[in-house]
Design a protein around this motif. Structure first.
Motif, PDB file in Angstrom:
ATOM      1  N   LEU A   9       0.815  -1.217   0.000  1.00 17.75           N
ATOM      2  CA  LEU A   9       0.000   0.000   0.000  1.00 17.75           C
ATOM      3  C   LEU A   9       0.847   1.264   0.000  1.00 17.75           C
ATOM      4  O   LEU A   9       0.387   2.320  -0.416  1.00 17.75           O
ATOM      5  CB  LEU A   9      -0.959  -0.001   1.193  1.00 17.75           C
ATOM      6  CG  LEU A   9      -2.045  -1.079   1.097  1.00 17.75           C
ATOM      7  CD1 LEU A   9      -2.888  -1.110   2.351  1.00 17.75           C
ATOM      8  CD2 LEU A   9      -2.921  -0.872  -0.122  1.00 17.75           C
ATOM      9  N   HIS A  19      -2.390   1.041  14.038  1.00 17.84           N
ATOM     10  CA  HIS A  19      -2.997   2.299  13.566  1.00 17.84           C
ATOM     11  C   HIS A  19      -1.954   3.285  13.019  1.00 17.84           C
ATOM     12  O   HIS A  19      -2.176   3.845  11.942  1.00 17.84           O
ATOM     13  CB  HIS A  19      -3.842   2.924  14.675  1.00 17.84           C
ATOM     14  CG  HIS A  19      -5.036   2.077  15.026  1.00 17.84           C
ATOM     15  ND1 HIS A  19      -6.095   1.892  14.154  1.00 17.84           N
ATOM     16  CD2 HIS A  19      -5.317   1.341  16.108  1.00 17.84           C
ATOM     17  CE1 HIS A  19      -6.982   1.089  14.717  1.00 17.84           C
ATOM     18  NE2 HIS A  19      -6.536   0.741  15.895  1.00 17.84           N
ATOM     19  N   PRO A  20      -0.822   3.488  13.705  1.00 15.31           N
ATOM     20  CA  PRO A  20       0.200   4.360  13.105  1.00 15.31           C
ATOM     21  C   PRO A  20       0.669   3.865  11.732  1.00 15.31           C
ATOM     22  O   PRO A  20       0.848   4.662  10.816  1.00 15.31           O
ATOM     23  CB  PRO A  20       1.353   4.317  14.113  1.00 15.31           C
ATOM     24  CG  PRO A  20       0.703   4.015  15.399  1.00 15.31           C
ATOM     25  CD  PRO A  20      -0.457   3.120  15.086  1.00 15.31           C
ATOM     26  N   ILE A  52      -1.050   2.083   9.539  1.00 13.92           N
ATOM     27  CA  ILE A  52      -2.104   2.367   8.545  1.00 13.92           C
ATOM     28  C   ILE A  52      -1.990   3.821   8.109  1.00 13.92           C
ATOM     29  O   ILE A  52      -2.019   4.134   6.913  1.00 13.92           O
ATOM     30  CB  ILE A  52      -3.514   2.121   9.145  1.00 13.92           C
ATOM     31  CG1 ILE A  52      -3.752   0.635   9.393  1.00 13.92           C
ATOM     32  CG2 ILE A  52      -4.607   2.677   8.227  1.00 13.92           C
ATOM     33  CD1 ILE A  52      -5.117   0.321   9.995  1.00 13.92           C
ATOM     34  N   TYR A  53      -1.821   4.720   9.078  1.00 14.76           N
ATOM     35  CA  TYR A  53      -1.809   6.135   8.720  1.00 14.76           C
ATOM     36  C   TYR A  53      -0.553   6.556   7.985  1.00 14.76           C
ATOM     37  O   TYR A  53      -0.626   7.401   7.097  1.00 14.76           O
ATOM     38  CB  TYR A  53      -2.074   7.023   9.947  1.00 14.76           C
ATOM     39  CG  TYR A  53      -3.410   7.646   9.743  1.00 14.76           C
ATOM     40  CD1 TYR A  53      -4.566   6.968  10.111  1.00 14.76           C
ATOM     41  CD2 TYR A  53      -3.544   8.837   9.053  1.00 14.76           C
ATOM     42  CE1 TYR A  53      -5.803   7.479   9.831  1.00 14.76           C
ATOM     43  CE2 TYR A  53      -4.782   9.362   8.771  1.00 14.76           C
ATOM     44  CZ  TYR A  53      -5.907   8.682   9.162  1.00 14.76           C
ATOM     45  OH  TYR A  53      -7.131   9.191   8.847  1.00 14.76           O
ATOM     46  N   ALA A 105       1.002   4.725   5.948  1.00 18.67           N
ATOM     47  CA  ALA A 105       0.780   4.245   4.582  1.00 18.67           C
ATOM     48  C   ALA A 105      -0.266   5.092   3.865  1.00 18.67           C
ATOM     49  O   ALA A 105      -0.147   5.366   2.672  1.00 18.67           O
ATOM     50  CB  ALA A 105       0.339   2.781   4.604  1.00 18.67           C
ATOM     51  N   TYR A 106      -1.272   5.522   4.593  1.00 20.35           N
ATOM     52  CA  TYR A 106      -2.407   6.205   3.951  1.00 20.35           C
ATOM     53  C   TYR A 106      -2.144   7.696   3.750  1.00 20.35           C
ATOM     54  O   TYR A 106      -2.420   8.247   2.680  1.00 20.35           O
ATOM     55  CB  TYR A 106      -3.663   5.996   4.809  1.00 20.35           C
ATOM     56  CG  TYR A 106      -4.905   6.610   4.209  1.00 20.35           C
ATOM     57  CD1 TYR A 106      -5.381   6.177   2.977  1.00 20.35           C
ATOM     58  CD2 TYR A 106      -5.588   7.623   4.864  1.00 20.35           C
ATOM     59  CE1 TYR A 106      -6.512   6.731   2.424  1.00 20.35           C
ATOM     60  CE2 TYR A 106      -6.725   8.186   4.310  1.00 20.35           C
ATOM     61  CZ  TYR A 106      -7.185   7.732   3.090  1.00 20.35           C
ATOM     62  OH  TYR A 106      -8.306   8.299   2.539  1.00 20.35           O
ATOM     63  N   LEU A 166      -6.546  -7.516  -2.527  1.00 23.99           N
ATOM     64  CA  LEU A 166      -6.948  -6.184  -3.006  1.00 23.99           C
ATOM     65  C   LEU A 166      -8.022  -6.275  -4.081  1.00 23.99           C
ATOM     66  O   LEU A 166      -8.819  -5.354  -4.262  1.00 23.99           O
ATOM     67  CB  LEU A 166      -5.727  -5.436  -3.559  1.00 23.99           C
ATOM     68  CG  LEU A 166      -4.824  -4.741  -2.541  1.00 23.99           C
ATOM     69  CD1 LEU A 166      -3.575  -4.205  -3.222  1.00 23.99           C
ATOM     70  CD2 LEU A 166      -5.554  -3.594  -1.849  1.00 23.99           C
ATOM     71  N   GLY A 200     -11.824  -5.648  -3.314  1.00 20.77           N
ATOM     72  CA  GLY A 200     -12.376  -4.295  -3.239  1.00 20.77           C
ATOM     73  C   GLY A 200     -13.101  -3.986  -1.941  1.00 20.77           C
ATOM     74  O   GLY A 200     -14.173  -3.402  -1.953  1.00 20.77           O
ATOM     75  N   LYS A 201     -12.516  -4.385  -0.835  1.00 16.86           N
ATOM     76  CA  LYS A 201     -13.134  -4.125   0.474  1.00 16.86           C
ATOM     77  C   LYS A 201     -12.235  -3.185   1.291  1.00 16.86           C
ATOM     78  O   LYS A 201     -11.218  -2.729   0.805  1.00 16.86           O
ATOM     79  CB  LYS A 201     -13.337  -5.454   1.230  1.00 16.86           C
ATOM     80  CG  LYS A 201     -14.239  -6.435   0.512  1.00 16.86           C
ATOM     81  CD  LYS A 201     -15.690  -5.998   0.596  1.00 16.86           C
ATOM     82  CE  LYS A 201     -16.592  -6.989  -0.121  1.00 16.86           C
ATOM     83  NZ  LYS A 201     -17.972  -6.529  -0.217  1.00 16.86           N
ATOM     84  N   GLY A 202     -12.631  -2.957   2.547  1.00 15.38           N
ATOM     85  CA  GLY A 202     -11.881  -2.067   3.435  1.00 15.38           C
ATOM     86  C   GLY A 202     -10.583  -2.686   3.924  1.00 15.38           C
ATOM     87  O   GLY A 202     -10.239  -3.812   3.556  1.00 15.38           O
ATOM     88  N   PHE A 203      -9.862  -1.946   4.778  1.00 16.12           N
ATOM     89  CA  PHE A 203      -8.533  -2.375   5.201  1.00 16.12           C
ATOM     90  C   PHE A 203      -8.556  -3.678   5.998  1.00 16.12           C
ATOM     91  O   PHE A 203      -7.794  -4.596   5.715  1.00 16.12           O
ATOM     92  CB  PHE A 203      -7.858  -1.276   6.028  1.00 16.12           C
ATOM     93  CG  PHE A 203      -6.433  -1.584   6.336  1.00 16.12           C
ATOM     94  CD1 PHE A 203      -5.434  -1.268   5.432  1.00 16.12           C
ATOM     95  CD2 PHE A 203      -6.078  -2.235   7.506  1.00 16.12           C
ATOM     96  CE1 PHE A 203      -4.114  -1.580   5.690  1.00 16.12           C
ATOM     97  CE2 PHE A 203      -4.770  -2.552   7.777  1.00 16.12           C
ATOM     98  CZ  PHE A 203      -3.792  -2.221   6.862  1.00 16.12           C
ATOM     99  N   ARG A 204      -9.441  -3.726   6.988  1.00 15.09           N
ATOM    100  CA  ARG A 204      -9.494  -4.889   7.876  1.00 15.09           C
ATOM    101  C   ARG A 204      -9.780  -6.170   7.086  1.00 15.09           C
ATOM    102  O   ARG A 204      -9.119  -7.201   7.265  1.00 15.09           O
ATOM    103  CB  ARG A 204     -10.616  -4.645   8.881  1.00 15.09           C
ATOM    104  CG  ARG A 204     -10.567  -5.455  10.124  1.00 15.09           C
ATOM    105  CD  ARG A 204     -11.785  -5.042  10.945  1.00 15.09           C
ATOM    106  NE  ARG A 204     -12.244  -6.137  11.767  1.00 15.09           N
ATOM    107  CZ  ARG A 204     -11.840  -6.328  13.006  1.00 15.09           C
ATOM    108  NH1 ARG A 204     -10.984  -5.511  13.551  1.00 15.09           N
ATOM    109  NH2 ARG A 204     -12.307  -7.339  13.710  1.00 15.09           N
ATOM    110  N   THR A 246      -9.336  -6.623   3.800  1.00 17.17           N
ATOM    111  CA  THR A 246      -8.195  -6.896   2.913  1.00 17.17           C
ATOM    112  C   THR A 246      -7.053  -7.539   3.704  1.00 17.17           C
ATOM    113  O   THR A 246      -6.415  -8.486   3.224  1.00 17.17           O
ATOM    114  CB  THR A 246      -7.700  -5.582   2.258  1.00 17.17           C
ATOM    115  OG1 THR A 246      -8.817  -4.921   1.665  1.00 17.17           O
ATOM    116  CG2 THR A 246      -6.658  -5.834   1.192  1.00 17.17           C
TER     117      THR A 246
END
Lengths: 271, 248
Positions: A30, A147-148, A150-151, A153-154, A205, A208-212, A214
């Motif tokens: 990601l 969480h850190p 994910i952020y 990366a996002y 991927l 086509g769903k959310g992070f959790r 995937t």
């Protein structure tokens, strides 16, 4: 087959690999850093050859050298902000250069070939314990930094403003990548290791769903890829690394085909 | 669409906070190389708490650089900039938001953010989504939202943790007109009713004139404050001069 101790070791190690690799892989993919996985897996070969030279544990050697290379990539990122792919070439040159020089010197106390292609037979009980310890430490760290990560990366900028220590976490993450690589080299081998990091994520991927979702499906596909690769390679008497890579491409293709058919059915029902 | 803000603010608060400095720059200079020419050159200003400040200027004049200095994403080459905000909410520019294809739902995006701020109560994010009129989209993937919807979600995210300063980078870029009206209505309400300090880097000059309490006009590394009315006049003068030079 399951009565052989080498196979028991291989199965336990494979279970840990199949959980750890996509956990790390999802953040690499990601962040568009999947090639870092490739570079570091090649870097691990240098760690293996150095440890074979000094008659030490190849997994520990791979882990230490790959961690150093991961930290080096993070460090060089400050100097090559606009040419990040160059950093990978630099680290690749250093590590593959070291590995080839040591292998060709003939001074190694063991054969490094099994680490290139992966081997079920070479997984010792000591390797297994090291893999379990490294994997558990990695998964615990991932849970703590979920969480850190994910952020970062996002949306790295927003993460920084929210007080996330991005640089520190990037260094810790490079150690986690090194861990995933070190635990995987025995079974999967250096050459196709990056496919274990990237392909289950690429397959998940497609859903086509959310992070959790995937994230969980990356682990699910990884377990399918690695375990079926392990068992089939045993019966076919081929190297598990190469065959696992083939299985993961095959699973990705199936998901792509099913997705296309589902989309066509959906479009037709809409008409 | 109407937006509801809980009436938990003492009415006299704005009066008490008037004149308190939120951001102060002293001889602030910045260049990305550390050498001259500076993007911002010996800039001095103070921005008051409770103001709605639009930062305007031509491309490359240093608007985004100033914003990054306020957010402490960059360090001054010379001089200093201090921000007294306890918590900053940030709404990034859509064009810089290049993470297309990232598999994350609105709920996940907001929940992870609030966990970064060490807030566990899931009601917080739902309340903020409700505030921007996006509560029906909590399970939608961020990637499937329109520009305006995504921007409203990013505003909701920035409001988590009750920031006293909200910084926005071109909030109307890539947003349709209807959503622009809604977004600026939200910002204006936040400023007027919650007395939140807002700093918005703007290309949308009409929105800057219509919504800000004061405008900071940056040009060739220097800036000055003007009222929206003064800026409208300045702008019309510039456009007027330009049109005189056009030979038909």
């Amino acid at each position: 087959m399951l009565s052989y101790s080498f196979m028991q070791n291989a199965i336990i190690v494979s279970i840990f690999i199949s959980i750890l690799c996509p956990c790390i892989g999802i953040f690499l993919v990601l962040r568009r850093y999947s090639m870092i996985g490739d570079t570091l897996s090649h870097a691990s070969l240098a760690g293996i050859t150095i440890s074979l030279l000094f008659q030490q544990s190849p997994i520990l050697g791979a882990f230490i050298f790959t961690s150093i290379c991961g930290a080096l990539i993070e460090f060089l990122r400050n100097y090559f902000k606009k040419y990040t792919d160059l950093i990978l070439s630099i680290v690749l040159s250093l590590s593959v250069g070291t590995a080839i020089t040591l292998i060709s010197s003939g001074k190694l106390h063991a054969n490094a070939d099994s680490f290139m292609f992966g081997s079920i037979l070479t997984v010792t009980r000591a390797d297994m314990y090291m893999v379990v310890v490294l994997s558990l430490l990695s998964v615990l760290t991932l849970v703590f930094l979920y969480h850190p990560l994910i952020y970062i990366a996002y949306d790295e900028e927003t993460a920084k403003i929210a007080g996330v220590k991005v640089k520190l976490i990037n260094y810790i993450f490079s150690i986690l990548v090194a861990c995933a690589i070190a635990v995987s080299i025995r079974i999967v081998g250096v050459l196709v290791l990056s496919s274990m990091i990237a392909l289950p994520v690429a397959t998940a991927l497609q859903l086509g769903k959310g992070f959790r979702f995937t994230f969980l499906f990356s682990i699910f596909f990884s377990v399918i890829d690695i375990m079926s690769g392990l068992f089939l390679s045993y019966f076919l008497n081929v190297a598990p690394g190469g065959f696992t890579a083939l299985v993961s491409v095959f699973v990705l293709l199936i998901v792509l085909i099913v997705k296309r058919i589902a989309m066509q059915i959906h479009a037709k029902t809409k008409e | 669409m109407s937006y509801f803000f809980p009436d938990d603010i003492v009415k006299n608060e704005k009066k008490e906070r008037d004149g308190i400095i939120m951001i102060e720059a002293n001889d602030l200079s910045f260049s990305y190389t550390g050498l001259r020419p500076f993007v911002l050159d010996q800039v001095n200003f103070h921005m008051d708490d409770g103001a709605y400040i639009s930062v305007v200027g031509d491309n490359g004049c240093g608007k985004s650089t100033l914003m990054k200095l306020i957010l402490q994403l960059q360090k001054p080459t010379q001089g200093s900039i201090t921000c007294k905000a306890k918590r900053i909410g940030y709404v990034p520019q859509k064009a810089e938001f290049s993470n297309e294809g990232f598999p994350i739902t609105v709920y996940e995006m907001l929940y992870s953010y609030q966990r970064l701020l060490k807030i566990k109560d899931k009601k917080v994010l739902l309340e903020k989504l409700n505030l921007v009129g996006m509560s029906d989209f909590s399970n939608a993937l961020m990637d499937t939202l329109s520009g305006g919807q995504a921007q409203k979600v990013r505003i909701a995210r920035a409001l988590i943790g009750e920031p006293d300063l909200l910084v926005l980078d071109e909030p109307s870029t890539g947003v349709d007109l209807g959503s622009q009206i809604e977004i600026y209505a939200i910002l204006k309400k936040l400023n007027e009713e919650k007395h939140m300090t807002i700093i918005s880097v703007e290309h949308n000059l009409k929105a800057a004139v219509d919504n800000s309490t004061i405008i900071y006009h940056l040009s060739t590394g220097h800036g000055h404050f003007c009222t929206p009315q003064q800026f409208a006049k300045e702008y019309l003068d510039i456009v007027g001069k330009g049109s005189e030079n056009v030979k038909l």
